[in-house]
Design an enzyme around this catalytic site. Structure first.
Site, PDB file in Angstrom:
ATOM      1  N   SER A 144      14.713  -0.234 -10.716  1.00  0.00           N
ATOM      2  CA  SER A 144      15.534  -0.973  -9.746  1.00  0.00           C
ATOM      3  C   SER A 144      16.924  -1.225 -10.296  1.00  0.00           C
ATOM      4  O   SER A 144      17.112  -1.366 -11.518  1.00  0.00           O
ATOM      5  CB  SER A 144      14.879  -2.318  -9.432  1.00  0.00           C
ATOM      6  OG  SER A 144      15.717  -3.095  -8.604  1.00  0.00           O
ATOM      7  N   TYR A 157      11.343 -10.239 -12.322  1.00  0.00           N
ATOM      8  CA  TYR A 157      11.507  -8.890 -11.772  1.00  0.00           C
ATOM      9  C   TYR A 157      12.594  -8.081 -12.507  1.00  0.00           C
ATOM     10  O   TYR A 157      12.318  -6.956 -12.942  1.00  0.00           O
ATOM     11  CB  TYR A 157      11.786  -9.001 -10.265  1.00  0.00           C
ATOM     12  CG  TYR A 157      11.836  -7.685  -9.537  1.00  0.00           C
ATOM     13  CD1 TYR A 157      10.672  -7.097  -9.028  1.00  0.00           C
ATOM     14  CD2 TYR A 157      13.041  -7.017  -9.335  1.00  0.00           C
ATOM     15  CE1 TYR A 157      10.723  -5.884  -8.351  1.00  0.00           C
ATOM     16  CE2 TYR A 157      13.094  -5.817  -8.660  1.00  0.00           C
ATOM     17  CZ  TYR A 157      11.937  -5.250  -8.166  1.00  0.00           C
ATOM     18  OH  TYR A 157      12.000  -4.052  -7.494  1.00  0.00           O
TER      19      TYR A 157
HETATM   20  N1  LIG Z   1      12.866  -1.836  -1.339  1.00  0.00           N
HETATM   21  C1  LIG Z   1      13.759  -2.211  -2.243  1.00  0.00           C
HETATM   22  O1  LIG Z   1      14.772  -2.871  -1.918  1.00  0.00           O
HETATM   23  C2  LIG Z   1      13.568  -1.795  -3.686  1.00  0.00           C
HETATM   24  C3  LIG Z   1      14.689  -1.795  -4.514  1.00  0.00           C
HETATM   25  C4  LIG Z   1      14.565  -1.413  -5.837  1.00  0.00           C
HETATM   26  C5  LIG Z   1      13.335  -1.020  -6.331  1.00  0.00           C
HETATM   27  N2  LIG Z   1      12.245  -1.031  -5.516  1.00  0.00           N
HETATM   28  C6  LIG Z   1      10.967  -0.609  -6.104  1.00  0.00           C
HETATM   29  O2  LIG Z   1      10.501   0.491  -5.360  1.00  0.00           O
HETATM   30  C7  LIG Z   1       9.088   0.594  -5.498  1.00  0.00           C
HETATM   31  C8  LIG Z   1       8.477   0.840  -4.124  1.00  0.00           C
HETATM   32  O3  LIG Z   1       8.716  -0.279  -3.307  1.00  0.00           O
HETATM   33  P1  LIG Z   1       9.093  -0.148  -1.765  1.00  0.00           P
HETATM   34  O4  LIG Z   1      10.457  -0.666  -1.603  1.00  0.00           O
HETATM   35  O5  LIG Z   1       8.783   1.183  -1.235  1.00  0.00           O
HETATM   36  O6  LIG Z   1       8.126  -1.282  -1.179  1.00  0.00           O
HETATM   37  P2  LIG Z   1       6.849  -1.167  -0.213  1.00  0.00           P
HETATM   38  O7  LIG Z   1       7.241  -0.476   1.045  1.00  0.00           O
HETATM   39  O8  LIG Z   1       6.313  -2.550  -0.125  1.00  0.00           O
HETATM   40  O9  LIG Z   1       5.849  -0.239  -1.028  1.00  0.00           O
HETATM   41  C9  LIG Z   1       5.160  -0.702  -2.174  1.00  0.00           C
HETATM   42  C10 LIG Z   1       4.022   0.239  -2.467  1.00  0.00           C
HETATM   43  O10 LIG Z   1       3.348  -0.232  -3.646  1.00  0.00           O
HETATM   44  C11 LIG Z   1       1.958  -0.246  -3.386  1.00  0.00           C
HETATM   45  N3  LIG Z   1       1.271  -1.295  -4.159  1.00  0.00           N
HETATM   46  C12 LIG Z   1       1.608  -2.598  -4.272  1.00  0.00           C
HETATM   47  N4  LIG Z   1       0.678  -3.252  -5.007  1.00  0.00           N
HETATM   48  C13 LIG Z   1      -0.251  -2.324  -5.360  1.00  0.00           C
HETATM   49  C14 LIG Z   1      -1.462  -2.394  -6.103  1.00  0.00           C
HETATM   50  N5  LIG Z   1      -1.925  -3.551  -6.609  1.00  0.00           N
HETATM   51  N6  LIG Z   1      -2.182  -1.264  -6.267  1.00  0.00           N
HETATM   52  C15 LIG Z   1      -1.749  -0.108  -5.727  1.00  0.00           C
HETATM   53  N7  LIG Z   1      -0.612   0.025  -5.025  1.00  0.00           N
HETATM   54  C16 LIG Z   1       0.121  -1.081  -4.834  1.00  0.00           C
HETATM   55  C17 LIG Z   1       1.838  -0.542  -1.885  1.00  0.00           C
HETATM   56  O11 LIG Z   1       0.614  -0.004  -1.380  1.00  0.00           O
HETATM   57  P3  LIG Z   1      -0.652  -0.876  -0.863  1.00  0.00           P
HETATM   58  O12 LIG Z   1      -0.131  -2.178  -0.361  1.00  0.00           O
HETATM   59  O13 LIG Z   1      -1.256  -0.001   0.204  1.00  0.00           O
HETATM   60  O14 LIG Z   1      -1.524  -0.983  -2.074  1.00  0.00           O
HETATM   61  C18 LIG Z   1       3.007   0.274  -1.333  1.00  0.00           C
HETATM   62  O15 LIG Z   1       2.624   1.594  -1.103  1.00  0.00           O
HETATM   63  C19 LIG Z   1       8.636  -0.710  -6.164  1.00  0.00           C
HETATM   64  O16 LIG Z   1       8.349  -0.463  -7.517  1.00  0.00           O
HETATM   65  C20 LIG Z   1       9.848  -1.624  -6.041  1.00  0.00           C
HETATM   66  O17 LIG Z   1       9.905  -2.557  -7.100  1.00  0.00           O
HETATM   67  C21 LIG Z   1      12.333  -1.408  -4.200  1.00  0.00           C
END
Ligand SMILES: NC(=O)c1ccc[n+]([C@@H]2O[C@H](COP(=O)([O-])OP(=O)(O)OC[C@H]3O[C@@H](n4cnc5c(N)ncnc54)[C@H](OP(=O)(O)O)[C@@H]3O)[C@@H](O)[C@H]2O)c1
Length: 280
Positions: A144, A157
């Site tokens: 991130s 975080y």
């Molecule tokens: N969106 C942003 O603004 C942003 C910015 C910077 C970095 N990120 C990073 O990007 C990555 C993906 O996030 P996203 O933005 O795509 O959010 P998201 O749409 O909420 O996706 C998160 C994914 O992680 C999975 N997950 C969460 N807890 C889990 C667990 N205990 N076991 C297995 N899978 C799990 C969820 O699947 P299930 O719920 O089906 O298990 C979901 O597929 C994360 O690492 C986040 O920190 C996001």
């Protein structure tokens, strides 16, 4: 059971939504079979069907809760049992924890640390030996922009994402000359379910649209960086500028300049003060 095809194979954690979903689509377009990992099997099956019909690839669904200690070994056995040779590992699953440090139980923190700091490292440790033997492979860790930014009150975080970036950089150096690469992809605010899960959707809606990216360009830039063997990529020009400012400016000035929406403190009825750490 042998179920392998001649196509390259990618394993994506957190494939059931957001960035992981977009990574899976991109890799399928580039001719990869997939192993889709997350807890919501229905969403994974829906994606697997779509990738099969749109791109003619095979997508395997592996339901796993990565907060459970030992889950990476179960995922690894899933691929071993099917003779699936993972050439691209996308460690993407993750979420944010809201509230002040003491507001969450220790079990909540432990499960979060398992997902954010342990499971992806374990998965890399499990899949790297075969990649090194084949002298080909890509590890992609979705970190991130927060790794380069000041910490909102009570939030671990940025620290855990900084660990991911540092660990990826070290691994990348370790892998030089082996044909295997490691890349930390650092998105800023990205359209996904992340802020719904965190409960910060209302807070981040105040952040200007120009600071947001869709998941597709994030994964395109991440994939390009991985193919070039870059250890770290910050996606998007604006996010690169934010990281540069965070590096250049002193902490007191950053605190003064940080958008209120990023560090906003809200009160949750009946639960005392709460920090909505609207970190990307
Ligand atoms: N969106 C942003 O603004 C942003 C910015 C910077 C970095 N990120 C990073 O990007 C990555 C993906 O996030 P996203 O933005 O795509 O959010 P998201 O749409 O909420 O996706 C998160 C994914 O992680 C999975 N997950 C969460 N807890 C889990 C667990 N205990 N076991 C297995 N899978 C799990 C969820 O699947 P299930 O719920 O089906 O298990 C979901 O597929 C994360 O690492 C986040 O920190 C996001």
């Amino acid at each position: 059971m042998a179920d392998a095809t001649q196509r390259p194979l990618a394993l994506v954690t957190g494939a059931s939504s957001g960035i992981g979903w977009a990574f899976s689509e991109l890799l399928a377009e580039h001719g990869h079979d997939l192993v889709l990992v997350a807890r919501r099997g229905d969403r994974l099956r829906q994606l697997a069907e779509r990738l099969g019909s749109d791109h003619g690839v095979t997508a395997h669904v592996c339901e796993a809760d990565l907060s459970v200690p030992g889950a990476p070994a179960t995922v690894h056995s899933f691929t071993q049992d099917r003779s699936l040779h993972v050439g691209v590992l996308v460690n993407n699953a993750g979420y944010g924890l809201g509230g002040s440090f003491l507001e969450s139980s220790w079990e909540t923190h432990r499960a979060w640390m398992e997902v954010m700091a342990v499971q992806w490292l374990h998965l890399s440790h499990l899949y790297l030996p075969a990649m090194l033997e084949r002298r080909a492979g890509r590890i992609i860790n979705v970190a991130s922009l927060a790794a380069f930014c000041p910490e909102p009150p009570g939030s671990n975080y940025p620290a855990v994402k900084a660990f991911m970036v540092g660990s990826t950089r070290a691994l990348s150096r370790d892998l030089r000359g082996t044909g295997v690469t490691a890349t930390a992809v650092c998105p800023g605010f990205t359209d996904s379910e992340f802020h719904d899960v965190l409960g910060s959707t209302a807070t981040v809606s105040k952040i200007p649209r120009l600071m947001w990216m869709r998941a597709r360009p994030v994964v395109e830039q991440g994939w390009r960086a991985a193919q070039l063997g870059r250890p770290v990529v910050i996606t998007g020009f604006n996010n690169k500028c934010v990281a540069a400012l965070c590096w250049l400016l002193p902490g007191w000035l950053l605190d003064a300049l940080a958008p209120k929406a990023v560090l906003e403190r809200t009160r949750v009825p009946g639960r005392g003060p709460k920090t909505t750490s609207a970190v990307p």
